[in-house]
Scaffold this motif. Structure first.
Motif, PDB file in Angstrom:
ATOM      1  N   ALA A 217      12.533  -0.273  -9.416  1.00 13.29           N
ATOM      2  CA  ALA A 217      12.677  -1.731  -9.405  1.00 13.29           C
ATOM      3  C   ALA A 217      14.126  -2.214  -9.319  1.00 13.29           C
ATOM      4  N   PRO A 218      15.081  -1.579 -10.030  1.00 19.96           N
ATOM      5  CA  PRO A 218      16.465  -2.065  -9.938  1.00 19.96           C
ATOM      6  C   PRO A 218      17.099  -1.931  -8.559  1.00 19.96           C
ATOM      7  N   THR A 219      16.484  -1.144  -7.665  1.00 15.84           N
ATOM      8  CA  THR A 219      17.042  -0.996  -6.322  1.00 15.84           C
ATOM      9  C   THR A 219      16.661  -2.176  -5.418  1.00 15.84           C
ATOM     10  N   PHE A 220      15.742  -3.001  -5.861  1.00 13.87           N
ATOM     11  CA  PHE A 220      15.312  -4.199  -5.136  1.00 13.87           C
ATOM     12  C   PHE A 220      14.582  -3.896  -3.828  1.00 13.87           C
ATOM     13  N   GLY A 221      14.118  -2.676  -3.663  1.00 16.32           N
ATOM     14  CA  GLY A 221      13.212  -2.367  -2.564  1.00 16.32           C
ATOM     15  C   GLY A 221      13.870  -2.294  -1.200  1.00 16.32           C
ATOM     16  N   PRO A 222      13.048  -2.369  -0.162  1.00 16.04           N
ATOM     17  CA  PRO A 222      11.601  -2.616  -0.184  1.00 16.04           C
ATOM     18  C   PRO A 222      10.807  -1.360  -0.520  1.00 16.04           C
ATOM     19  N   SER A 223       9.546  -1.570  -0.866  1.00 15.12           N
ATOM     20  CA  SER A 223       8.665  -0.430  -1.085  1.00 15.12           C
ATOM     21  C   SER A 223       8.339   0.207   0.266  1.00 15.12           C
ATOM     22  N   VAL A 224       8.369   1.542   0.311  1.00 15.86           N
ATOM     23  CA  VAL A 224       8.181   2.232   1.592  1.00 15.86           C
ATOM     24  C   VAL A 224       7.733   3.667   1.334  1.00 15.86           C
ATOM     25  N   ARG A 225       7.072   4.251   2.308  1.00 18.37           N
ATOM     26  CA  ARG A 225       6.684   5.667   2.222  1.00 18.37           C
ATOM     27  C   ARG A 225       7.805   6.522   2.783  1.00 18.37           C
ATOM     28  N   VAL A 226       8.358   7.406   1.950  1.00 21.60           N
ATOM     29  CA  VAL A 226       9.447   8.285   2.372  1.00 21.60           C
ATOM     30  C   VAL A 226       9.116   9.762   2.141  1.00 21.60           C
ATOM     31  N   ASP A 227       7.952  10.043   1.586  1.00 24.39           N
ATOM     32  CA  ASP A 227       7.541  11.417   1.269  1.00 24.39           C
ATOM     33  C   ASP A 227       6.385  11.819   2.181  1.00 24.39           C
ATOM     34  N   TYR A 228       6.402  13.058   2.660  1.00 23.19           N
ATOM     35  CA  TYR A 228       5.516  13.444   3.759  1.00 23.19           C
ATOM     36  C   TYR A 228       4.888  14.819   3.561  1.00 23.19           C
ATOM     37  N   ILE A 229       3.685  14.931   4.084  1.00 26.50           N
ATOM     38  CA  ILE A 229       3.078  16.237   4.359  1.00 26.50           C
ATOM     39  C   ILE A 229       2.839  16.269   5.862  1.00 26.50           C
ATOM     40  N   HIS A 230       3.421  17.242   6.529  1.00 29.33           N
ATOM     41  CA  HIS A 230       3.258  17.405   7.967  1.00 29.33           C
ATOM     42  C   HIS A 230       2.511  18.712   8.244  1.00 29.33           C
ATOM     43  N   VAL A 231       1.616  18.657   9.199  1.00 25.36           N
ATOM     44  CA  VAL A 231       0.898  19.865   9.604  1.00 25.36           C
ATOM     45  C   VAL A 231       1.025  20.040  11.111  1.00 25.36           C
ATOM     46  N   ALA A 232       1.148  21.281  11.524  1.00 28.32           N
ATOM     47  CA  ALA A 232       1.083  21.574  12.950  1.00 28.32           C
ATOM     48  C   ALA A 232      -0.346  21.374  13.421  1.00 28.32           C
ATOM     49  N   PRO A 233      -0.573  21.182  14.722  1.00 27.92           N
ATOM     50  CA  PRO A 233      -1.950  21.036  15.215  1.00 27.92           C
ATOM     51  C   PRO A 233      -2.825  22.180  14.705  1.00 27.92           C
ATOM     52  N   PRO A 234      -4.079  21.869  14.332  1.00 31.38           N
ATOM     53  CA  PRO A 234      -4.947  22.895  13.739  1.00 31.38           C
ATOM     54  C   PRO A 234      -5.006  24.164  14.568  1.00 31.38           C
ATOM     55  N   GLY A 235      -5.057  25.297  13.855  1.00 33.67           N
ATOM     56  CA  GLY A 235      -5.110  26.598  14.513  1.00 33.67           C
ATOM     57  C   GLY A 235      -6.533  27.001  14.837  1.00 33.67           C
ATOM     58  N   ARG A 236      -6.724  28.292  15.070  1.00 38.13           N
ATOM     59  CA  ARG A 236      -8.050  28.814  15.367  1.00 38.13           C
ATOM     60  C   ARG A 236      -9.016  28.470  14.237  1.00 38.13           C
ATOM     61  N   ASP A 237     -10.275  28.199  14.577  1.00 36.84           N
ATOM     62  CA  ASP A 237     -11.309  27.837  13.620  1.00 36.84           C
ATOM     63  C   ASP A 237     -11.020  26.515  12.911  1.00 36.84           C
ATOM     64  N   GLY A 238     -10.111  25.702  13.462  1.00 32.44           N
ATOM     65  CA  GLY A 238      -9.840  24.404  12.872  1.00 32.44           C
ATOM     66  C   GLY A 238      -9.041  24.455  11.588  1.00 32.44           C
TER      67      GLY A 238
END
Length: 275
Positions: A217-238
């Motif tokens: 709150a003391p940073t005065f925002g804005p609220s935002v998504r900065v944390d991620y889970i990234h996946v490569a395109p699904p492999g064999r068998d999905g």
């Protein structure tokens, strides 16, 4: 496979009370794999080791490199900082790198682990990028180093790499687009990653840096998504298909907020996406 990424805010704020709240959240989530950033180590103690022991998980930790700029912020030269992985399955391999730094020299890094999951080994990564608002160009350099690191360790198994972390960058930023490699030319030719939040309910709360959190709150925002889970395109068998995504760790536990960041939780399955 349930995957979590979470920045644990190192030794800032009421860290001893916070680590109990962190444990409570992870215990409720029951993850298979967790990528953690800002994990402290001091002497023979390591937060990741403690969490792993309490949760019955395996663990790995990798230093960011030079911790001096971090240590000055809390006035304690004896505390290390790094990324960590908690895993339901044994860690077969691990490696850590420091990422390029800016003028302030604040260490950042990435950690690779190969997890001995029953269906197939999982190449799993977690990283922490620089946080300065005007550091997009630096984060692009860090992303390039991270993507090259992933390329060296992704292996040839059926499970595609999973890359987690605090990127300190908005979803439409140059650095996140560069990392994905499907909205601009990829940093490593042919290597592409999908942001799992693309599969989330469009109405679900997404901000992981949220002014509702009193540490933010003391940073005065804005609220935002900065944390991620990234996946490569699904492999064999999905393997690696995204089944569900949500936010967690976004409320106090017994009156204590666990961290200044919320966590991201994704369930990855072994099914082929609908076409």
């Amino acid at each position: 496979m349930r995957v979590v990424t979470w920045n644990l805010w190192w030794r800032f704020g009421p860290w001893q009370e916070r680590q109990k709240a962190i444990l409570a959240v992870l215990r409720e989530l029951r993850p298979d794999v967790v990528g953690l950033q800002e994990v402290w180590q001091q002497g023979g103690e390591n937060l990741a080791e403690w969490l792993a022991g309490e949760l019955g998980l395996h663990w790995a930790w990798g230093s960011y490199g030079d911790p001096e700029a971090w240590q000055r912020r809390i006035g304690d030269p004896g505390v290390g900082i790094g990324n960590a992985v908690l895993s339901r399955w044994p860690v077969r391999e691990q490696a850590a790198i420091g990422l390029p730094t800016g003028a302030n020299g604040s260490g950042r890094g990435a950690l690779y682990t190969l997890l001995d999951a029953p269906a197939a080994p999982v190449p799993f990564f977690t990283a922490h990028l620089s946080s300065a608002t005007d550091a997009s160009a630096l984060r692009c350099r860090q992303v390039t180093s991270l993507v090259e690191f992933v390329a060296r360790h992704r292996g040839e198994g059926p499970f595609p790499p999973v890359v987690t972390g605090d990127f300190n960058a908005w979803p439409d930023s140059d650095e996140v687009r560069l990392f994905g490699g499907y909205r601009t030319a990829p940093a490593v030719p042919g290597q592409v990653f999908f942001d799992v939040w693309e599969y989330a309910d469009p109405g679900a709360p997404s901000a992981t840096w949220d002014t509702a959190n009193p540490y933010v709150a003391p940073t005065f925002g804005p609220s935002v998504r900065v944390d991620y889970i990234h996946v490569a395109p699904p492999g064999r068998d999905g393997l690696g298909h995204v089944r569900a995504v949500r936010r967690a760790g976004d409320a106090p536990v017994d009156g204590v907020w666990p961290s200044d960041h919320a966590a991201v939780v994704a369930d990855l399955g072994a099914e082929t996406p609908a076409t």
